[in-house]
Motif scaffolding. Structure first.
Motif, PDB file in Angstrom:
ATOM      1  N   PHE A 440       3.752   3.835  -3.571  1.00  0.00           N
ATOM      2  CA  PHE A 440       3.192   4.666  -4.645  1.00  0.00           C
ATOM      3  C   PHE A 440       1.703   4.368  -4.767  1.00  0.00           C
ATOM      4  CE2 PHE A 440       7.616   3.907  -6.156  1.00  0.00           C
ATOM      5  CZ  PHE A 440       8.061   5.226  -6.197  1.00  0.00           C
ATOM      6  N   CYS A 727       1.127   6.554 -15.213  1.00  0.00           N
ATOM      7  CA  CYS A 727       1.908   7.077 -14.099  1.00  0.00           C
ATOM      8  C   CYS A 727       3.269   6.402 -14.089  1.00  0.00           C
ATOM      9  CB  CYS A 727       1.194   6.828 -12.766  1.00  0.00           C
ATOM     10  SG  CYS A 727      -0.334   7.744 -12.580  1.00  0.00           S
ATOM     11  N   ASN A 729       6.315   5.965 -11.780  1.00  0.00           N
ATOM     12  CA  ASN A 729       6.736   6.113 -10.390  1.00  0.00           C
ATOM     13  C   ASN A 729       8.249   5.982 -10.306  1.00  0.00           C
ATOM     14  OD1 ASN A 729       3.988   6.185  -9.434  1.00  0.00           O
ATOM     15  ND2 ASN A 729       3.918   3.980  -9.745  1.00  0.00           N
ATOM     16  N   GLN A 757       4.838  11.891  -4.032  1.00  0.00           N
ATOM     17  CA  GLN A 757       4.378  10.842  -3.133  1.00  0.00           C
ATOM     18  C   GLN A 757       5.176  10.823  -1.826  1.00  0.00           C
ATOM     19  OE1 GLN A 757       1.847   8.175  -4.120  1.00  0.00           O
ATOM     20  NE2 GLN A 757       1.814   8.294  -1.898  1.00  0.00           N
ATOM     21  N   THR A 773       5.722  10.694  -8.515  1.00  0.00           N
ATOM     22  CA  THR A 773       4.974  10.116  -9.633  1.00  0.00           C
ATOM     23  C   THR A 773       4.790  11.151 -10.727  1.00  0.00           C
ATOM     24  OG1 THR A 773       3.767   8.585  -8.196  1.00  0.00           O
ATOM     25  CG2 THR A 773       2.787   9.091 -10.336  1.00  0.00           C
TER      26      THR A 773
END
Length: 900
Positions: A440, A727, A729, A757, A773
């Motif tokens: 990520f 963010c 992930n 991603q 993400t």
């Protein structure tokens, strides 16, 4: 009689673990006020929620929360249950308005449960850098620092790191119980030697403390291997590392944890005392208590160059920075002349005589009383912050921040640059992380530029490690996907929405329709005014592409056709949206998306930042995109690149072999003196520079200058606004969940965009998995709706609701990355404020470079160019400057507003 507020202490260390700073201080403070010592929870093993209580020292009550099914309970439930138990215990013990004494920021949510009169953060370690540290530590510490009344640090390095983050930080370095360890002095009364050590031959080299990731095991192994006749005695528990990784040699003896009372007995039998610490993130800020304890025993000490040991005790301790040098230092310590040994011993006695845990606790208590008696005192007084002389050095150019701009600047400056970066890895917000096989980025990034020089950099930095592909950028609204940009790909939206968007765009160009009467009165007036001339032509082209004949041209009814449209350029971003895109696009995408993203009224934003990022509507293309699917990507970055392996971090790491100057990671700038041309680093080093290139956020730079910045400059810096990004992930256990690269969400999801991603490169996913993400902006006026696991669950739920993933998709991993300064806000005062600050800094040889220092909306290619320009400004190299003219700077972007 003066009321002595009790203390409720929150610690990540258990009282019966290694006896160190918390036990030393709190056992002394307990002589005047009761101390409740709260440990971290343990599993109840079938027992109901409750406490395990013990009284290990006079005035000290140790409370360990015992929670049923601990491992199965979410963190929020653990906190809430512990808080409930804590309220009951505080009430039962009659602890009214206590002092909250905090060692772990993870306890910050529990403070309300004790209703503290005063909050003290006694920062003994940088816990966020320790092995296995929670990802929440950074955010929790920020919250704790905002709430703390007083901050104490356990060493000079920590003091320098924290002093810029709180107005009342005092340095109280680790101290010593001299009488306790004086029992181990040569010639002192005989202490019975522990049986497990008595049979070992001499010489003996010893260490006591925790055996964890902070030890350099290669040093330990080298010492034992080089001298099999030496006996190495390691006293202490093993934690956070596999015991099997400890060197196993016949002359290394691991004694395990021993009581504090027994340590002098072991120490008395050692010929040399060891501090074999690794030089890693976990040891950057440590101030080992055992250093002074070894000194009190008047034993030779050999240490690796830990910052606080070097700065304060290099005249006492033998220092060595490699395994072989450490062996040689041990040899010197064992074979030291009587003169050398006596000189070091005398120096150690002088140090020990100036400090004690009794004195430290007394000075801390004075701070408590001063603060409590005046409610809001400054914290100054007896026992003031420790001031030590720190080293200094000079460099031609100091570059602050190793993001893409700083890396580019340092690369172009060559050996003249010293580059410092606060994180352990270079890259800034262009870093990457790996979690359970998923890669990520810190927010989505791509490679794109119209500049040939930047493409040359891509090739230099990545070689064959590049993956190029056609962009698949989409928008999800009205329960359908449409291609980016919204205005060019309306096909698939409800017909009424398409009609509003097309009509609104036409009206934005030509004005709203006039009444029949007005049209009849001016039927012969063919309007071709200067601001409208040529704008009909995209709607009135023949098959050959040329305008139709004059006889076929539509005739319009004069100036009334332009009602509702102001002349001149848009005065703000909201007006831009309506004037350029029209009311339909504004209603169905541009306004809700941008209000969701920017979290400020769009009237407060100007438009200079838009540049070429936002594709402007061509009416012919717009109508075509409404009638049939758009077959290919549109916009400025229809084809983009990405590192094949290593995430975007690989692009940043590509600079490392090409840097010829000094690079220092895990190093923060604690202060900047524009007048003196110096910067103080968090390890205590003062760097004197001829020029400084700053890539740090501009308000932070001004803040680090302190009172040297004039009042108007400080005011201008405070006026600069930004938006933060969180963010989330997520890695799911299903491959190839979509072919898209990123998706904009203007409607009700918590996130404004998903960066896919897993499609940036085929190597971003583990076998069978797929990562994406969720990007969420927040600001003081638009806080995050929730935190921690709740935010992760919200993102997953919204991704399911939007049809991006399925409800039955297994979640293999999830984590969060926080970007406190992400997008700069182009309000109407930004340009003047930035220019005022820039002009002042330039008079002090400080050059601003990059997105956050220039307070500009830069993408990664702009950042590379900005770094090169900054280097050229300092060097005056025409060749570098001319390179900028080789091509027009491109607008790569995965930026916030239709910029992908």
């Amino acid at each position: 009689m003066t009321y002595r507020h009790p203390i409720v202490a929150f610690s990540h260390l258990r009282w019966n673990f290694v006896y160190q700073r918390p036990q030393q201080l709190l056992s002394r403070l307990a002589a005047k006020r009761p101390v409740l010592f709260i440990e971290e929870p343990i599993d109840g093993d079938g027992k109901p929620d409750g406490w395990e209580l013990s009284r290990p020292a006079p005035g000290v009550l140790v409370a360990r929360p015992r929670l049923a099914r601990l491992s199965a309970r979410p963190p929020e439930e653990i906190l809430s249950t512990t808080a409930t138990l804590l309220r009951g215990l505080v009430h039962a013990e009659e602890l009214v308005r206590p002092v909250a004494w905090v060692y772990t920021p993870m306890a910050e949510p529990l403070l309300d449960a004790v209703d503290p009169a005063l909050v003290v953060y006694d920062c003994m370690d940088e816990l966020s850098l320790f092995l296995g540290a929670s990802s929440e530590l950074g955010r929790r510490e920020t919250a704790l620092l905002e709430r703390a009344d007083l901050v104490f640090t356990g060493g000079v390095s920590l003091y320098e790191a924290k002093r810029g983050r709180h107005p009342r930080v005092s340095c109280f370095p680790s101290s010593v119980d001299a009488d306790h360890f004086a029992q181990a002095k040569p010639g002192a009364r005989v202490i019975p030697e522990p049986a497990d050590q008595a049979a070992l031959p001499r010489p003996r080299l010893g260490y006591f403390g925790v055996l964890d990731e902070r030890l350099d095991l290669t040093v330990l192994d080298a010492v034992a291997a080089s001298h099999p006749e030496w006996q190495l005695v390691m006293v202490g528990p093993t934690a956070k590392i596999d015991p099997a990784t400890l060197p196993a040699r016949p002359n290394i003896y691991y004694a395990g944890q021993r009581p504090y009372e027994q340590l002098p007995a072991y120490l008395a039998g050692w010929d040399v005392c060891l501090l074999p610490f690794a030089r890693n993130d976990a040891t950057r800020f440590i101030s080992p208590t055992k250093t002074l304890e070894y000194m009190a025993a008047e034993r030779p000490i050999v240490s690796t160059p830990i910052a606080d040991v070097v700065e304060a005790y290099s005249h006492i301790v033998y220092l060595a920075d490699t395994p072989s040098a450490f062996v040689e230092a041990c040899e010197r310590a064992l074979g030291a002349s009587s003169e050398d040994r006596e000189a070091r011993t005398m120096a150690a006695r002088a140090v020990v005589a100036q400090t004690s845990w009794d004195t430290t606790a007394s000075h801390m208590e004075q701070r408590l009383d001063e603060w409590l008696s005046s409610s809001r005192s400054s914290g100054a007084g007896a026992g003031g912050p420790v001031t030590l002389t720190v080293p200094s050095r000079s460099v031609p150019v100091l570059v602050v921040g190793a993001g893409p701009t700083g890396l580019s600047a340092a690369y172009h400056l060559g050996p003249d640059a010293m580059l410092v970066e606060q994180q352990a890895r270079v890259g800034g917000w262009c870093r990457s992380l790996v979690d359970q096989g998923f890669t990520f980025d810190y927010a989505g990034h791509i490679m794109f530029s119209n500049d040939p020089y930047v493409h040359g950099l891509y090739r230099m930095l990545l070689g064959d490690n590049m993956h190029w592909q056609d962009r698949e950028a989409w928008i999800y609204s009205k329960e359908v996907y449409t291609r980016y940009p919204f205005q060019g790909a309306l096909y698939g939206l409800p017909p009424a929405v398409i009609k509003e968007c097309v009509v609104g765009a036409i009206e934005a160009r030509f004005g709203k329709p006039v009444t029949k009467a007005a049209a009849s009165a001016e039927a012969s007036a063919d309007y071709t005014g200067p601001e409208r001339r040529g704008m009909f032509e995209p709607l009135l082209r023949t098959g050959g592409g040329r305008p139709s004949s004059p006889a076929m041209r539509l005739r319009y009814g004069g100036p009334d056709r332009r009602q509702g449209v102001t002349k001149g350029p848009p005065r703000n971003f909201k007006e831009f949206i309506y004037k350029v895109w029209g009311a339909g696009i504004a209603k169905h995408f541009a306004m809700p998306y941008n209000e969701k993203l920017w979290a400020v009224p769009l009237e407060e934003m100007e438009t200079s930042w838009l540049g070429g990022r936002v594709p402007l509507p061509d009416l012919e293309d717009m109508i075509e995109g409404a009638l049939s699917p758009v077959p290919k990507p549109m916009g400025p970055n229809a084809r983009f690149g990405y590192p094949l392996t290593g995430g975007f971090q690989a692009l940043m790491d590509g600079f490392l072999p090409h840097l010829r100057g000094e690079l220092r990671t895990s190093t923060r700038v604690a202060r900047v003196s524009p007048l003196r041309h110096t910067a103080t680093l968090d390890d205590g080093t003062t760097v004197r520079y001829k020029h400084l290139i700053s890539t740090m956020p501009l308000p932070k730079l001004v803040a680090l200058a302190g009172d040297e910045a004039p009042a108007d400059i400080q005011e201008a810096a405070r006026a600069l606004r930004h938006v933060s990004v969180r963010c989330v992930n997520i890695g799911v256990g299903r491959p190839a969940i979509t072919e898209k690269h990123w998706i904009y969400y203007p409607e009700d999801t918590v996130f404004h965009r998903i960066f896919v991603q897993g499609n940036a490169s085929p190597h971003c996913n583990p076998p069978g998995g797929f990562g994406f993400t969720c990007e969420i902006t927040y600001s003081p006026s638009k806080p995050l709706p929730c935190e921690g696991d709740d935010l992760i669950r919200r993102c997953i739920a919204d991704a399911v609701a939007a049809g991006f993933i399925r409800a039955d998709d297994p979640i293999w991993t999830a984590n969060q990355v926080d970007l406190p300064v992400a997008y700069v806000v182009y309000d109407h005062g930004r340009a003047g404020n930035v220019e005022r600050i820039r002009a002042w800094l330039e008079t002090h040889d400080i050059v601003l470079a990059g997105r956050y220092s220039e307070w500009e909306y830069y993408n990664s290619d702009h950042a590379f160019i900005a770094g090169m320009k900054a280097a050229a400004a300092i060097q005056g190299k025409d060749g570098v400057t001319q390179a900028l003219a080789a091509g027009k700077v491109g607008k790569d972007s995965v930026g916030p507003v239709l910029a992908s």
